[in-house]
Design an enzyme around this catalytic site. Structure first.
Site, mmCIF file in Angstrom:
data_model
loop_
_atom_site.group_PDB
_atom_site.id
_atom_site.type_symbol
_atom_site.label_atom_id
_atom_site.label_comp_id
_atom_site.label_asym_id
_atom_site.label_seq_id
_atom_site.Cartn_x
_atom_site.Cartn_y
_atom_site.Cartn_z
ATOM 1 N NE ARG A 91 30.604 119.405 23.980
ATOM 2 C CZ ARG A 91 30.227 120.574 23.464
ATOM 3 N NH1 ARG A 91 29.470 121.491 23.981
ATOM 4 N NH2 ARG A 91 30.986 120.984 22.123
ATOM 5 C CB SER B 155 35.172 114.188 22.214
ATOM 6 O OG SER B 155 35.081 114.710 20.805
ATOM 7 C CD GLU C 81 31.995 115.406 25.249
ATOM 8 O OE1 GLU C 81 31.182 115.208 24.333
ATOM 9 O OE2 GLU C 81 33.195 115.900 25.028
#
Length: 356
Positions: free
Chosen positions: A176, A253, A348
């Site tokens: 990520r 998320s 995130e």
């Protein structure tokens, strides 16, 4: 097709001063200072170049699916990227290289790839946002990451005032993460994906998806079946945008799965914690498992915000929330997990004019 709200995210916007909540999947965020829409890459470059020359900060928004904007909004220049286009730029008997404009809807591209028999992104179906955002986050789901197929990223370099074509290695992809994340040097203009010419999916890597398909990891299935199954799995978790379902008013998320040293993992008192290898002497833990065991179940509520009733990692706006309330909930979860397990959770999404 994208839902009505997704269509709105990619529409031409109203004048400056409009609420940026209208252009994020969370439906949160205060007013814009200056709003500019770019339908072409050169317009986007000129907007950013002019703002940089004037010393004005710039916020680039396309799908608004991975950003949390403060209640005070963004006082600088907000650039709404609405470029479009999908073009085959190279091909051979076994593969194609497809150039996708940064403002193109990501799921529209995935649908197009599946329809044309191009394999490699089918397990990324249903992810909201734009194609240009995918390398920034190294978007991934169900065993696929865009890093697996990205061949090059075309980007405007604000420091050197030039357009660069960056190889996958230069993008420095990680979990990520990439060279683009938390770095306003580059404006992504288009992304080149090398996809296999095949009516079958890439080998299935994710156990849950393999079970849903009635097979095993490593199997290949028809592209359309892989896409449809992923869409159903995501919808069941509130991860496909639906204007009527508040569980989808999120950034997906909110926390990444923490990666910790093996030595630290061995000190944790909970021996049953699910985990898997994450590189040299590192272990990855499931954030959702930690959150639930720390006392934050699905549906756990704050003021106008809550953990999704379908997925523990999604923090949602229930319609009356604020960014401040969402971040208060996120901090409570982070602190609870730290207190219970000694493990730190990290957000995130990109935070704009707000702090976690």
């Amino acid at each position: 097709m994208p839902d009505a709200f997704t269509d709105h995210l990619f529409d031409t916007p109203p004048a400056a001063g409009a609420s940026l909540a209208a252009y994020t999947t969370l439906r949160l965020g205060g007013p814009a200072g200056t709003l500019t829409t770019a339908l072409h890459a050169d317009e986007a470059v000129e907007t950013v170049r002019a703002a940089s020359a004037a010393g004005r900060p710039v916020l680039v928004l396309a799908g608004g699916s991975n950003v949390v904007i403060g209640d005070a909004g963004f006082p600088g220049e907000t650039l709404l990227l609405r470029t479009s286009g999908i073009e085959v730029v190279a091909e051979d008997p076994g593969s194609v290289v497809v150039r996708v404009a940064a403002g193109e809807s990501w799921d529209d591209f995935v649908r197009y790839a599946v329809a044309n028999g191009w394999s490699g992104v089918e397990c990324l179906s249903g992810i909201p946002g734009s194609a240009g955002a995918t390398p920034i986050q190294n978007v991934g789901a169900y065993g696929q990451e865009v890093a697996h197929t990205i061949e090059a990223v075309r980007a405007y370099d604000r420091i050197d005032d030039e357009i660069r074509v960056m190889t996958s290695a230069e993008c420095a992809f990680g979990y990520r993460a990439s060279v683009f994340k938390h770095n306003d040097r580059y404006l992504v203009l288009s992304v080149d994906f090398r996809l296999e010419r095949s009516g079958s999916s890439a080998p299935i890597r994710y156990a849950e998806l393999a079970r849903s398909l009635g097979g095993e990891a490593g199997d290949r299935v028809p592209l359309a079946l892989a896409r449809d199954t992923v869409l159903k799995l995501r919808a069941g978790k509130g991860m496909v945008l639906d204007p009527e379902d508040r569980d989808t008013w999120s950034v997906g998320s909110f926390f990444t799965n923490p990666v910790i040293p093996e030595d630290q993992f061995r000190t944790l008192s909970e021996s049953e914690i699910p985990h898997w290898p994450a590189g040299e002497s590192m272990v990855k833990l499931p954030a959702a498992w930690l959150i639930e065991r720390a006392g934050f179940p699905k549906g756990f509520a704050g003021e106008g915000v809550a953990i999704s009733g379908k997925h523990t990692l999604a923090l949602t706006n229930r319609g009356t929330g604020t960014t401040a309330a969402l971040l208060d909930l996120a901090r409570a979860i982070r602190d609870g997990v730290r207190g219970r397990f000694g493990v730190e959770l990290h957000p995130e999404p990109v935070l704009v004019n707000c702090e976690f």
